[in-house]
Design a protein around this motif. Structure first.
Motif, PDB file in Angstrom:
ATOM      1  N   SER A 278       0.835  -1.211   0.000  1.00 13.03           N
ATOM      2  CA  SER A 278       0.000   0.000   0.000  1.00 13.03           C
ATOM      3  C   SER A 278       0.861   1.249   0.000  1.00 13.03           C
ATOM      4  CB  SER A 278      -0.961   0.005   1.194  1.00 13.03           C
ATOM      5  OG  SER A 278      -0.262   0.052   2.425  1.00 13.03           O
ATOM      6  N   GLU A 281       1.748   1.948  -3.654  1.00  8.91           N
ATOM      7  CA  GLU A 281       0.626   2.518  -4.397  1.00  8.91           C
ATOM      8  C   GLU A 281       0.384   3.969  -3.989  1.00  8.91           C
ATOM      9  OE1 GLU A 281      -0.621   0.871  -6.892  1.00  8.91           O
ATOM     10  OE2 GLU A 281       0.503  -0.934  -6.360  1.00  8.91           O
ATOM     11  N   GLU A 282       0.516   4.248  -2.705  1.00  5.88           N
ATOM     12  CA  GLU A 282       0.302   5.612  -2.233  1.00  5.88           C
ATOM     13  C   GLU A 282       1.370   6.564  -2.754  1.00  5.88           C
ATOM     14  OE1 GLU A 282      -1.365   8.832   0.276  1.00  5.88           O
ATOM     15  OE2 GLU A 282      -1.947   7.321  -1.197  1.00  5.88           O
ATOM     16  N   ARG A 285       0.541   7.357  -6.325  1.00  2.00           N
ATOM     17  CA  ARG A 285      -0.563   8.325  -6.371  1.00  2.00           C
ATOM     18  C   ARG A 285      -0.090   9.713  -5.965  1.00  2.00           C
ATOM     19  NH1 ARG A 285      -3.830  11.331  -3.334  1.00  2.00           N
ATOM     20  NH2 ARG A 285      -2.558  10.858  -1.488  1.00  2.00           N
ATOM     21  N   ASN A 323      -4.915  12.309  -9.528  1.00  2.00           N
ATOM     22  CA  ASN A 323      -4.585  11.478  -8.374  1.00  2.00           C
ATOM     23  C   ASN A 323      -4.726  12.217  -7.049  1.00  2.00           C
ATOM     24  OD1 ASN A 323      -4.092   9.022  -9.586  1.00  2.00           O
ATOM     25  ND2 ASN A 323      -1.946   9.476 -10.006  1.00  2.00           N
ATOM     26  N   ASP A 346      -5.890   2.910   0.721  1.00  2.00           N
ATOM     27  CA  ASP A 346      -6.158   2.078  -0.451  1.00  2.00           C
ATOM     28  C   ASP A 346      -6.120   2.998  -1.666  1.00  2.00           C
ATOM     29  OD1 ASP A 346      -6.961   0.405  -2.439  1.00  2.00           O
ATOM     30  OD2 ASP A 346      -8.927  -0.064  -1.590  1.00  2.00           O
ATOM     31  N   ARG A 348      -5.301   2.086  -4.827  1.00  2.00           N
ATOM     32  CA  ARG A 348      -5.199   1.295  -6.052  1.00  2.00           C
ATOM     33  C   ARG A 348      -5.949   1.888  -7.238  1.00  2.00           C
ATOM     34  NH1 ARG A 348      -6.939  -4.403  -3.683  1.00  2.00           N
ATOM     35  NH2 ARG A 348      -8.284  -2.966  -2.515  1.00  2.00           N
ATOM     36  N   HIS A 350      -5.499   4.774  -8.364  1.00  2.00           N
ATOM     37  CA  HIS A 350      -4.701   5.846  -8.959  1.00  2.00           C
ATOM     38  C   HIS A 350      -4.468   5.586 -10.450  1.00  2.00           C
ATOM     39  CE1 HIS A 350      -0.939   3.614  -9.488  1.00  2.00           C
ATOM     40  NE2 HIS A 350      -1.107   3.084  -8.284  1.00  2.00           N
ATOM     41  N   GLN A 363       4.737  -1.868 -14.916  1.00  2.00           N
ATOM     42  CA  GLN A 363       4.230  -1.473 -13.603  1.00  2.00           C
ATOM     43  C   GLN A 363       4.442  -2.546 -12.533  1.00  2.00           C
ATOM     44  OE1 GLN A 363      -0.303  -1.508 -13.321  1.00  2.00           O
ATOM     45  NE2 GLN A 363      -0.026  -1.389 -15.542  1.00  2.00           N
ATOM     46  N   ARG A 367       6.490  -1.883  -8.996  1.00  2.00           N
ATOM     47  CA  ARG A 367       5.876  -2.139  -7.688  1.00  2.00           C
ATOM     48  C   ARG A 367       6.786  -2.992  -6.806  1.00  2.00           C
ATOM     49  NH1 ARG A 367       0.712  -2.309 -10.819  1.00  2.00           N
ATOM     50  NH2 ARG A 367      -0.659  -0.741  -9.847  1.00  2.00           N
TER      51      ARG A 367
END
Length: 411
Positions: A278, A281-282, A285, A323, A346, A348, A350, A363, A367
């Protein structure tokens, strides 16, 4: 209600794009204002032409997923990032439209699949440890970009493709020239020719001496009438090398800064490394580092966000504005505001990797690299801190990819 406007606008009505981030941690104020006003807005790009800018999350997804828009830079009305783009990228699969784009992309997707990239986790952890060992051996301060953020993704993409890492200075120079918007047409063209010559020689060497790498597999299975044209392969490899390290390197640098200036988030990740997915992902974003893309041109009249976009009109999207859209992030009770960093969010939904069929091919690799790097870094160097004042950090000001030119750290 659908609205229409003419294709021309004054400089006041159509501000220059890309707009600067007046605060390096925030979206450009003009893009935020456009987003909150709603609809599409006209902007002016480097060649004086005006195009639509989409800033709301829903509008960005609508543009990027619609077959009414083309990604082909050879289209005469395409809103080009710079003057070299048609010559360098025209005809590449990533600039084609479906179904041809999807057919060629499928030949590459398994190389960057979740299964294959997850299988690299231990290798990436070993590289991470080696880089941390090197930093500790040198003693602080060090430039985190040069000693960690660049070599980690560079080594990873070299492993996948079969590119000699000892040549990293050369292809990093190519990538820098390709993303720096202050580089002249002539200098960018010269660098592109140099890069093509290097990757052409590499591809020919792989043709003669294949090994267990992506270039060799492309040559064996996906080159020819039904695959990638032989003359396009060196350009494709060059773009994969550049994209495979440039964006992730900038993300690693920016994400590390974000954790250093938000120590409660850093401590949270160090104490709970299971938050790494997470957190990645954050960070994607929060930073939305692709500053100038994606871009499209309308193939037919189509409505987006209440605005009629006519055939031949260009549309650019602001990923950072989308975003940070409060209608999507921070909209529910108890959620952190969209402009704040929350590694437990959460995130996701984005659009940092784009959206639709053209979203970022690498991607999954990016990650995994971030998920491995940050927990290990703060586990092994818990005292990591900036070696300069926060307001002295050298952020890139005019680049396709946002980031830092250097990041002095110590411990």
């Amino acid at each position: 209600m659908t609205t229409t406007t003419s294709g021309t606008a004054s400089a006041e009505e159509a501000p220059f794009f890309p707009a600067p981030r007046s605060c390096p941690f925030s979206a450009p104020p003009q893009h935020t204002a456009f987003r909150e006003a709603g609809g599409l807005h006209k902007v002016t790009i480097w060649d004086g032409s005006t195009h639509w800018l989409a800033t709301r999350h829903a509008d960005i997804r609508a543009v990027l997923s619609s077959p009414s828009f083309s990604a082909d830079v050879r289209h005469p009305d395409f809103p080009l990032v710079h003057s070299n783009q048609p010559e360098h990228e025209g005809g590449l699969f990533l600039r084609l439209d479906d179904p041809e784009h999807a057919r060629l992309r499928q030949m590459l997707t398994k190389e960057f699949s979740v299964r294959r990239t997850q299988a690299m986790r231990e290798q990436l952890l070993r590289i991470t440890d080696e880089l941390i060992d090197g930093m500790l051996a040198k003693g602080g301060p060090v430039d985190f970009i040069q000693d960690f953020a660049l070599p980690l993704p560079s080594r990873a993409i070299c492993l996948i493709l079969g590119v000699p890492y000892e040549d990293h200075a050369l292809f990093e120079r190519h990538a820098n020239a390709g993303t720096d918007l202050d580089v002249s047409h002539e200098e960018r063209a010269r660098t592109q020719r140099e890069a093509f010559a290097y990757f052409e020689a590499l591809v020919e060497r792989k043709r003669r001496e294949p090994s267990d790498d992506m270039i060799s597999r492309l040559l064996e299975h996906h080159t020819g009438p039904d695959g990638f044209a032989p003359e396009m392969l060196p350009v494709l490899v060059g773009i994969l090398v550049g994209a495979g390290h440039e964006t992730t390197a900038n993300m690693l640098g920016l994400g590390t800064v974000a954790l250093l200036v938000n120590p409660e988030q850093r401590d949270r990740l160090r104490d709970r490394p299971e938050l790494a997915p997470s957190a990645a992902e954050e960070m994607l974003r929060y930073w939305s580092i692709v500053s100038t893309d994606p871009r499209r041109v309308a193939l037919e009249d189509v409505e987006v966000g209440g605005q009629l976009v006519r055939a031949g009109e260009g549309v650019i999207v602001s990923l950072i504005a989308g975003n940070r859209d409060p209608r999507v992030f921070g909209a529910n009770e108890g959620e952190s505001l969209a402009d704040t960093l929350d590694i437990g969010r959460d995130a996701r939904r984005h659009v940092a990797f784009g959206f639709g069929s053209h979203q970022c091919l690498g991607q999954n690799l990016a990650r995994v690299e971030m998920q491995v790097a940050w927990p290990r870094l703060f586990e092994r160097v818990p005292g990591l801190r900036l070696a300069i004042a926060e307001d002295e950090l050298p952020f890139k000001r005019n680049s396709i990819v946002y980031g830092l030119t250097s990041l002095p750290v110590t411990w």
